[in-house]
Structure formats: C-alpha cells, structure tokens
Scaffold this active site. Sequence first.
Site, PDB file in Angstrom:
ATOM      1  N   SER A 128      56.871  40.448  45.316  1.00  0.00           N
ATOM      2  CA  SER A 128      56.960  40.746  46.745  1.00  0.00           C
ATOM      3  C   SER A 128      56.788  42.226  47.005  1.00  0.00           C
ATOM      4  CB  SER A 128      58.313  40.321  47.309  1.00  0.00           C
ATOM      5  OG  SER A 128      58.391  40.699  48.668  1.00  0.00           O
ATOM      6  N   LYS A 182      61.080  33.297  45.149  1.00  0.00           N
ATOM      7  CA  LYS A 182      60.131  34.060  45.978  1.00  0.00           C
ATOM      8  C   LYS A 182      59.856  33.309  47.287  1.00  0.00           C
ATOM      9  CE  LYS A 182      56.791  36.997  47.134  1.00  0.00           C
ATOM     10  NZ  LYS A 182      55.927  36.395  48.103  1.00  0.00           N
ATOM     11  N   HIS A 185      62.774  33.825  49.485  1.00  0.00           N
ATOM     12  CA  HIS A 185      62.681  35.206  49.987  1.00  0.00           C
ATOM     13  C   HIS A 185      61.791  35.244  51.225  1.00  0.00           C
ATOM     14  CE1 HIS A 185      60.248  38.848  50.441  1.00  0.00           C
ATOM     15  NE2 HIS A 185      61.310  39.532  50.068  1.00  0.00           N
ATOM     16  N   ASN A 186      60.632  34.614  51.140  1.00  0.00           N
ATOM     17  CA  ASN A 186      59.708  34.632  52.278  1.00  0.00           C
ATOM     18  C   ASN A 186      60.289  33.878  53.474  1.00  0.00           C
ATOM     19  OD1 ASN A 186      58.066  35.785  50.316  1.00  0.00           O
ATOM     20  ND2 ASN A 186      56.231  34.912  51.197  1.00  0.00           N
ATOM     21  N   GLU A 189      62.639  36.106  55.083  1.00  0.00           N
ATOM     22  CA  GLU A 189      61.826  37.117  55.781  1.00  0.00           C
ATOM     23  C   GLU A 189      61.394  36.587  57.164  1.00  0.00           C
ATOM     24  OE1 GLU A 189      58.584  38.643  53.249  1.00  0.00           O
ATOM     25  OE2 GLU A 189      57.241  38.229  54.920  1.00  0.00           O
TER      26      GLU A 189
HETATM   27  P1  NBP Z   1      42.855  36.946  46.774  1.00  0.00           P
HETATM   28  O1  NBP Z   1      43.923  35.982  47.029  1.00  0.00           O
HETATM   29  O2  NBP Z   1      41.937  37.313  47.882  1.00  0.00           O
HETATM   30  O3  NBP Z   1      41.959  36.405  45.570  1.00  0.00           O
HETATM   31  C1  NBP Z   1      40.776  37.081  45.161  1.00  0.00           C
HETATM   32  C2  NBP Z   1      40.688  37.107  43.662  1.00  0.00           C
HETATM   33  O4  NBP Z   1      40.672  35.765  43.133  1.00  0.00           O
HETATM   34  C3  NBP Z   1      39.422  37.766  43.196  1.00  0.00           C
HETATM   35  O5  NBP Z   1      39.727  38.545  42.064  1.00  0.00           O
HETATM   36  C4  NBP Z   1      38.534  36.576  42.853  1.00  0.00           C
HETATM   37  O6  NBP Z   1      37.539  36.864  41.924  1.00  0.00           O
HETATM   38  C5  NBP Z   1      39.560  35.673  42.232  1.00  0.00           C
HETATM   39  N1  NBP Z   1      39.098  34.281  42.053  1.00  0.00           N
HETATM   40  C6  NBP Z   1      38.834  33.322  42.962  1.00  0.00           C
HETATM   41 BR1  NBP Z   1      38.946  33.534  44.767  1.00  0.00          BR
HETATM   42  N2  NBP Z   1      38.447  32.164  42.426  1.00  0.00           N
HETATM   43  C7  NBP Z   1      38.449  32.389  41.102  1.00  0.00           C
HETATM   44  C8  NBP Z   1      38.140  31.570  39.982  1.00  0.00           C
HETATM   45  N3  NBP Z   1      37.772  30.300  40.153  1.00  0.00           N
HETATM   46  N4  NBP Z   1      38.230  32.111  38.750  1.00  0.00           N
HETATM   47  C9  NBP Z   1      38.608  33.394  38.599  1.00  0.00           C
HETATM   48  N5  NBP Z   1      38.926  34.221  39.619  1.00  0.00           N
HETATM   49  C10 NBP Z   1      38.834  33.724  40.859  1.00  0.00           C
HETATM   50  O7  NBP Z   1      43.443  38.282  46.123  1.00  0.00           O
HETATM   51  P2  NBP Z   1      44.726  39.133  46.584  1.00  0.00           P
HETATM   52  O8  NBP Z   1      44.774  39.264  48.054  1.00  0.00           O
HETATM   53  O9  NBP Z   1      44.708  40.355  45.733  1.00  0.00           O
HETATM   54  O10 NBP Z   1      45.956  38.228  46.156  1.00  0.00           O
HETATM   55  C11 NBP Z   1      46.197  37.803  44.806  1.00  0.00           C
HETATM   56  C12 NBP Z   1      47.418  36.918  44.750  1.00  0.00           C
HETATM   57  O11 NBP Z   1      48.544  37.646  45.193  1.00  0.00           O
HETATM   58  C13 NBP Z   1      47.351  35.678  45.634  1.00  0.00           C
HETATM   59  O12 NBP Z   1      47.980  34.595  44.996  1.00  0.00           O
HETATM   60  C14 NBP Z   1      48.122  36.053  46.864  1.00  0.00           C
HETATM   61  O13 NBP Z   1      48.734  34.936  47.494  1.00  0.00           O
HETATM   62  C15 NBP Z   1      49.138  36.984  46.301  1.00  0.00           C
HETATM   63  N6  NBP Z   1      49.505  37.981  47.302  1.00  0.00           N
HETATM   64  C16 NBP Z   1      50.730  38.412  47.346  1.00  0.00           C
HETATM   65  C17 NBP Z   1      51.115  39.335  48.250  1.00  0.00           C
HETATM   66  C18 NBP Z   1      52.487  39.776  48.220  1.00  0.00           C
HETATM   67  O14 NBP Z   1      52.944  40.513  49.067  1.00  0.00           O
HETATM   68  N7  NBP Z   1      53.193  39.356  47.231  1.00  0.00           N
HETATM   69  C19 NBP Z   1      50.235  39.907  49.163  1.00  0.00           C
HETATM   70  C20 NBP Z   1      48.986  39.485  49.099  1.00  0.00           C
HETATM   71  C21 NBP Z   1      48.631  38.526  48.153  1.00  0.00           C
HETATM   72  P3  NBP Z   1      36.053  37.327  42.458  1.00  0.00           P
HETATM   73  O15 NBP Z   1      36.175  38.778  42.731  1.00  0.00           O
HETATM   74  O16 NBP Z   1      35.175  37.012  41.316  1.00  0.00           O
HETATM   75  O17 NBP Z   1      35.759  36.508  43.683  1.00  0.00           O
END
Ligand code: NBP
Length: 479
Positions: A128, A182, A185-186, A189
């Site tokens: 988070s 987690k 937590h959300n 939130e």
């Molecule tokens: P995204 O959720 O937008 O995912 C993009 C990534 O997934 C890229 O690296 C893409 O590769 C890869 N990908 C996909 Br789409 N399909 C794939 C596949 N079949 N094989 C391999 N790679 C693949 O990225 P993010 O926004 O950085 O979020 C990442 C994670 O973190 C998510 O689970 C999200 O829910 C979580 N998250 C958490 C928070 C938080 O506050 N904790 C915030 C935002 C996100 P490519 O470049 O080759 O398309």
Amino acid sequence: ASANIGVVGLAVMGSNLARNLASREGNTVAIFNRSYEKTRTLLDEHPEAEFVPASTYEEFAASLSKPRTAIIMVKAGRPTDAVIDSLIEVFEPGDIIVDGGNAYFPDTIRREKAVRETGINFVGAGISGGEEGALRGPSIMPGGSDESWVTLGPILKSIAAVAEGEPCVTHVGHDGAGHFVKMVHNGIEYADMQLIAEAYDLIRRATGKTPAEIAEIFAEWNRGELESYLIEITAEVLRQVDAETGKPLVDIILDQAGAKGTGAWTVQTALSLGVPVSGIAEATFARSLSSHPEQRAVAAHLPGPDATGVVDDPDAFIEDVRLALYASKIVAYSQGFDEIRAGAAEYDWNIDLGAISKIWRGGCIIRAQFLNRIADAYAETPDLPVLMSAPYFAEAFTRSQEAWRRVVTAAANAGIPAPAFSSSLSYYDGIRADRLPAALVQGQRDFFGAHTYKRIDKEGTFHTLWSGDRTEIEAVDTH
Ligand code: NBP
C-alpha cells in the site's frame, strides 16, 4: 548470478519498487518486463541504480542468486497467472515468487497451493502507498510460508516505510493472509474517506463555509487526535483553485466517485463471514449512488428540507462534527479489525492484530497517529472481541457520543446525506444494547418458517405451534 532480488513488471509500481530496492544497501536488483521498452526506459532514466536487466525469463532466473526471489508487479488477474506460470518454468524448489499486485485473496490462496506443489514458495504481499509509497517506502503485508519469510523479511524490511523506528512490514500469516489484510486496509480507507467527505459536506451545507475555509478547519484538525494522511490531503484538495475558472477545484470535479473493486471485495467477504462492516459498506454504496447520474436526475425533484438555518452556532457545530468524525472513525476501524479477526478464524491464519495496526502507521493511505491507540488496545488485550470497547475508545465515546447524535440529527433535519456517520452510530447503539429486536425477528422466523428459537431462561430449541393451538414444543434444531 549477481542479483539478490528481482522485479517482474516495470510499469509505474514495479519501476518504483525496483528503484526503491536498488537504493538500499546490499541489494542488487534483476529486472524484467514482458516488452523490453519499459526495461530500457528504466535503465536509461536511472543510471544510478544497480540493475541487472533481463530480456527473457531464462536470463532473469540466471541472474538471481539462490534462493531466487522475485516480486511480480503486473496487472492483477490473468497477467499475474501468466507471469507465475513462466517463473515456475525457470525457478527451482526453494525459490520464492512474490505477488505484490492487488490480488483478490482467494486467488492468492489458489496460487499458493498450486505453486507449493512445485516446491517453490509463493507469497502474496499486499503493498500500500501508491506510486510514491513504492518508491520511498510502502506499508507491506506479506502472506506465505515461514520459510519464505526468512529470505524475504530482511529485503522487505529494507524497503518498507518506517514508523517510530519500526519498519512497516510484518509476516501477516500463511497463504492469502497478506492480501486479505490489504483488502481490509482498502475497505477501511473507503470508510475513512467517506466519513471525511460527509464531515466536509455537513459543514459546508449547514454553515455555508467555503472550501478554502473548510480546508483551514481540516488543517487544524490535523494537529489533533484526527491527525492522518487522509485529513492532510483533504485540506490540500479543498484549498486547490481551478486555474481555468478560478473556482474551488472541488466544485469543478464531477461528483461521481470511482472504485477499483477492493471496497466491494471487503464488503462481499464480510457478508460471507457474517461481520457487520457497515461503515465500509455505506462508503462503497455511497460511491455507487454517486455514479448513477440517470437515477439522480429523475430523483432530483423529490421533496426535502432546506439545509440553511439548521445550525445556530457554527463553531459549536464544527466541533460536534469533529467529534462525530472521530467516533465514526473508531467504529469503522473496529469493524475492519473485526473482519480480519473473523477471516483469521475462518482461514486458520495466526494474525497479530496489534502488529497490523503498527505496519499501517507509515507508508499506506490510512496512516495515522490513531493506529497507535489500536496497537495499545491489542497490547493490553490481544484477543479483544470488539476493538472499540477498549478503555481508550470508551473514553472517546464518552466525550463524543452526544455530539455525534446532534450531528446525525442535524443531518437528518437538514436533508444532508450522512450514511457513514449515521450507520456507525446505529452500529454503536446496536453493539452496546442490552436487548435487541432480534428476539422479534426470531419470533417472525419461527412463525412463517418454523425456524425455531432459543429461550433466555432454559437450554434447548423451541417452536410455537403458530397455526395450531399456539403451545410451545421443544424442537429438534435442524435449521
Ligand atoms: P499495471 O497494472 O498497469 O500493469 C502493467 C504491467 O503488467 C506491465 O508491466 C505489463 O507488461 C504487465 N503485463 C500485462 Br498488462 N500482461 C502481462 C502478461 N500477460 N505477462 C507479463 N506481463 C504482463 O501496472 P501498475 O499500475 O504498475 O500496477 C502493478 C500492480 O500493482 C497491479 O496489480 C496494481 O493493482 C497494483 N497497484 C497497486 C497500487 C497500490 O497503491 N498498492 C497502486 C497501483 C497499482 P507490458 O509492459 O509488456 O505491457
């Protein structure tokens, strides 16, 4: 093999986490992304970081020292499964695969079971704090085996946020425990944000204060017992003026709240566990209500009172709202911890609730001073059945409950919706009630469905012959 940790998935979260890892003493970070451009960009933009880039899963595995440890940061759902399948091909028994995405905990339980059969460890870790947290220090909620924690613990401690000298990470419990926590937590939130939004709306509509004036009120509250990241950013948002129109930005933003689904998961899970998380549910429903403009348009003519003039002493009302917000917030957190307790019992996780409140003190969205009070409550009574019954919170209710009632009354009289404030107060009055009308509900259930009831004065299960002579018989409990 020169890297001690790897990251798969280099979109915003993965790149920031990789940079965070690389910035800590002792880490060398292997990086891999399905398409190489993102790897190239990260290398080009951050020459200072010690990355070991890979362009195939084989190369990625070869660059990691054993036990190989990799954190997946890709889109939740199928992409996560696809990456896990690929890593299993190139990893060996004893290695560790961590899913740092926002997985739904039943998926994590399923994945852990499947991966464990190969001898590889699988850890679902809730992370988070958004992009900024990933880069500077998130709050991390890892599940998985004790064995994986031995290797993973020090690495995660090196990148987590620090609150009062302690890293905001703890081994939550086995398999899906981390993603479960987690999720809650959300959910909390959602409730916290809705309560703050209701406080703003009540003050604005009942006293006529401007967003800028209300920003100052929140800034002031942030110096007291409500001190938290969410109160702090609320003041910032309310202070913001739209460059184009010169109006407060909050008046220009479309009033339809979005959601990515974690609030709904928290509520759905609570429903199946039988835990009343009314604050989180109302917050989730409030977002749904806001996002149906077609319904709101046809309902707009329905009658209601005029909000102006319901408050004769604005300063006293604002103080009442502050107290009502604090009391409702205690309820929302208490309900959230109740859900974690119930989840731990259902899924056989040994979760230290006090430790959870401590790792939420830094890095994450609900970070707040207040979490220390929760930690204190659990330190005193680790198996406390209702968090809000702890002495510190009981004292807070003694101070706030009258104000809370005045605010809910004023909201009803003025026709200002306050679903989270009022449902929290109803929960409070329900949980502390000596007798509940649940007795009548049991009577009704027995009447139409012979569902039976228990008596307060003797053991056994009973049924009244409602359609006969209305005598009571002792029944065999089959329902
Ligand atoms: P995204 O959720 O937008 O995912 C993009 C990534 O997934 C890229 O690296 C893409 O590769 C890869 N990908 C996909 Br789409 N399909 C794939 C596949 N079949 N094989 C391999 N790679 C693949 O990225 P993010 O926004 O950085 O979020 C990442 C994670 O973190 C998510 O689970 C999200 O829910 C979580 N998250 C958490 C928070 C938080 O506050 N904790 C915030 C935002 C996100 P490519 O470049 O080759 O398309």
